[in-house]
Design a protein around this motif. Structure first.
Motif, short mmCIF file in Angstrom:
data_model
loop_
_atom_site.label_atom_id
_atom_site.label_comp_id
_atom_site.label_asym_id
_atom_site.label_seq_id
_atom_site.Cartn_x
_atom_site.Cartn_y
_atom_site.Cartn_z
N PHE A 36 0.84 -1.20 0.00
CA PHE A 36 0.00 0.00 0.00
C PHE A 36 0.87 1.25 0.00
O PHE A 36 0.55 2.24 -0.65
CB PHE A 36 -0.96 0.02 1.19
CG PHE A 36 -1.63 1.35 1.36
CD1 PHE A 36 -2.63 1.74 0.47
CD2 PHE A 36 -1.25 2.23 2.36
CE1 PHE A 36 -3.23 2.99 0.59
CE2 PHE A 36 -1.84 3.48 2.48
CZ PHE A 36 -2.84 3.86 1.60
N LEU A 37 1.96 1.24 0.77
CA LEU A 37 2.89 2.36 0.76
C LEU A 37 4.30 1.86 1.03
O LEU A 37 4.50 0.77 1.56
CB LEU A 37 2.48 3.44 1.77
CG LEU A 37 2.54 3.15 3.28
CD1 LEU A 37 3.94 3.23 3.87
CD2 LEU A 37 1.63 4.11 4.02
N ARG A 38 5.28 2.68 0.66
CA ARG A 38 6.68 2.35 0.91
C ARG A 38 7.42 3.62 1.31
O ARG A 38 7.23 4.67 0.68
CB ARG A 38 7.32 1.74 -0.34
CG ARG A 38 8.78 1.34 -0.17
CD ARG A 38 9.38 0.82 -1.47
NE ARG A 38 8.62 -0.33 -1.96
CZ ARG A 38 8.12 -0.42 -3.19
NH1 ARG A 38 8.27 0.59 -4.05
NH2 ARG A 38 7.45 -1.49 -3.56
N ILE A 39 8.24 3.51 2.37
CA ILE A 39 9.07 4.64 2.79
C ILE A 39 10.48 4.44 2.24
O ILE A 39 11.10 3.40 2.47
CB ILE A 39 9.12 4.76 4.33
CG1 ILE A 39 7.72 4.89 4.91
CG2 ILE A 39 9.96 5.97 4.74
CD1 ILE A 39 7.68 4.95 6.42
N ASN A 40 10.98 5.44 1.56
CA ASN A 40 12.32 5.39 0.99
C ASN A 40 13.32 6.10 1.89
O ASN A 40 12.98 7.05 2.62
CB ASN A 40 12.35 6.04 -0.39
CG ASN A 40 11.57 5.23 -1.40
OD1 ASN A 40 11.82 4.04 -1.59
ND2 ASN A 40 10.60 5.86 -2.05
N GLY A 41 14.59 5.66 1.84
CA GLY A 41 15.66 6.33 2.56
C GLY A 41 15.67 6.10 4.05
O GLY A 41 16.34 6.84 4.78
N GLN A 42 14.95 5.06 4.53
CA GLN A 42 14.90 4.79 5.97
C GLN A 42 15.06 3.29 6.22
O GLN A 42 14.33 2.70 7.01
CB GLN A 42 13.60 5.32 6.56
CG GLN A 42 13.41 6.82 6.38
CD GLN A 42 12.18 7.37 7.08
OE1 GLN A 42 11.76 6.87 8.12
NE2 GLN A 42 11.59 8.41 6.50
N SER A 43 16.05 2.69 5.58
CA SER A 43 16.21 1.24 5.62
C SER A 43 16.63 0.72 6.98
O SER A 43 16.52 -0.49 7.24
CB SER A 43 17.23 0.80 4.57
OG SER A 43 18.49 1.41 4.80
N SER A 44 17.10 1.59 7.88
CA SER A 44 17.49 1.15 9.22
C SER A 44 16.38 1.35 10.24
O SER A 44 16.63 1.34 11.45
CB SER A 44 18.76 1.90 9.67
OG SER A 44 19.85 1.59 8.83
N SER A 45 15.17 1.53 9.77
CA SER A 45 14.04 1.78 10.65
C SER A 45 13.03 0.64 10.55
O SER A 45 13.30 -0.42 10.00
CB SER A 45 13.39 3.13 10.29
OG SER A 45 12.39 3.48 11.22
#
Length: 386
Positions: free
Chosen positions: A337-346
């Motif tokens: 449904f959604l994806r957050i980019n640039g926060q792979s360590s979260s």
């Protein structure tokens, strides 16, 4: 700003009365969900917040750890985790845990009917690793400690009444809670590699000061029937609660749980599964298992918090994975449904819908830096299915 007595509200989001999920009614999945075209379509390129969303949806940054929230003097807590929404007159409140080893607790953000932030404040402090939890039908938030022999704390989303430690709900590595108003009980997950699923039935519904803690007993299969057995010593010392009952079914790192339409949905991160407990028939089965995905890679990994929308769609947040919230439809389709980019360590935490179902709140626990002091809480607005 004057805060209303918490008994005057009505809870929305993680509560037993939230979003009936009618499309699941009387049905069970023939097989665990498989990848397919999602009901909202493909994800668009990332917006200014680094979030990819379907067409028609937009995101807003609500709060950031260490920074004051809206017009309030409250600096948002670190490591925001589990959350829920509560009706507040014509507006609503979003509560969020702080999964910090020291200085944990929970905070709340108040919204007007238009969605403007009007206030923010703490509702619990001085606890440890408050991970997930759950809302009650009497409009309190259960904040759970994810530590050995951790406690459940009952808190007031309005910040008026002091939090109360609920010892009778057992001492173990608590994760999430979900209230069942039909059976007048509360289900509890345990974040251990050999954890159990529990239920706590209070002596008086609405009063968690005393009651009976039980554990689910079943075979080793991924489908079958179950029963409940009393936990002899809910205090969990010297023998851990998960080791006290012969035949207690073990689950690999229990995470989120959610009650809707007389079913309990809960996730196990250790094996990337979403389970469905059919409460009327006392049977269980898998709603999703990444190892059973056919014809491609699994879209949902690191399964964590779970909630549902008015349509009956389940929204499952990822702890890691590729930082997505995925939807599982009642017809057995799983898709991002959604994806957050640039926060792979979260990790994504605390999904909960506003009262009218048009806004979804959630947090990135460690934000862009991977630090607990950089948590970010978001709102997504758009045409969610009803």
């Amino acid at each position: 700003m004057e805060r209303r007595n918490f008994l005057r509200g009505a809870v929305i989001g993680a509560s037993a009365t939230a979003f009936g999920g009618s499309l699941w009614r009387g049905a069970a999945l023939a097989d665990p969900a498989q990848p397919g075209p999602g009901p909202y379509g493909a994800l668009r390129p990332a917006d200014a917040n680094g979030i990819q969303l379907p067409n028609g949806f937009s995101s807003r940054l609500i709060a950031r750890s260490g920074q004051r929230v809206g017009p309030s003097s409250y600096a948002w807590h670190g490591a925001p985790d589990g959350g829920a929404c509560f009706v507040d007159g014509t507006g609503w409140i979003y509560v969020s845990n702080a999964e910090l080893s020291t200085g944990g607790g929970a905070g709340a953000v108040r919204f007007s009917s238009s969605g403007a932030i009007t206030d923010a404040y703490p509702i619990l402090s001085g606890t440890r690793r408050n991970c997930a939890g759950g809302a009650t039908p009497w409009n309190t938030w259960l904040s759970c400690e994810e530590v050995g022999r951790g406690y459940v704390f009952e808190t007031d989303p309005w910040g008026v009444k002091p939090a109360v430690r609920r010892d009778a709900m057992g001492r173990f590595v608590h994760e999430a809670a979900a209230a069942d108003p039909v059976r007048k009980t509360i289900y509890l997950t345990e974040d251990e590699s050999n954890g159990c699923l529990y239920r706590f039935t209070p002596t008086t519904w609405g009063d968690l000061s005393s009651g009976k803690l039980q554990v689910l007993v079943a075979g080793s299969s991924t489908t079958g029937s179950y029963r409940w057995a009393d936990v002899p010593d809910p205090d969990g010392s010297p023998t851990a609660t998960r080791s006290q009952v012969s035949g207690a079914k073990k689950f690999s790192s229990g995470e989120g749980c959610h009650y809707a339409d007389d079913k309990l949905w809960f996730t196990t991160k250790g094996d990337n599964r979403v389970w469905q407990l059919n409460l009327t028939s006392s049977t269980y089965e898998l709603a999703y298992d990444d190892s059973l995905v056919t014809g491609g890679s699994a879209p949902l990994t690191g399964v964590d918090n779970v909630t549902s929308a008015a349509s009956g769609d389940l929204f499952v947040a990822e702890d890691g994975g590729n930082m997505e919230i995925c939807v599982i439809t009642p017809t057995g389709v799983v898709a991002p449904f959604l994806r957050i980019n640039g926060q792979s360590s979260s990790e994504i935490c605390g999904p909960a819908f506003s009262p009218n179902g048009s806004r979804l709140y959630f947090s990135s626990q460690r934000g862009t830096t991977g630090s607990s002091s950089d948590g970010i809480t978001y709102e997504v607005t758009g045409p969610f299915r009803t």
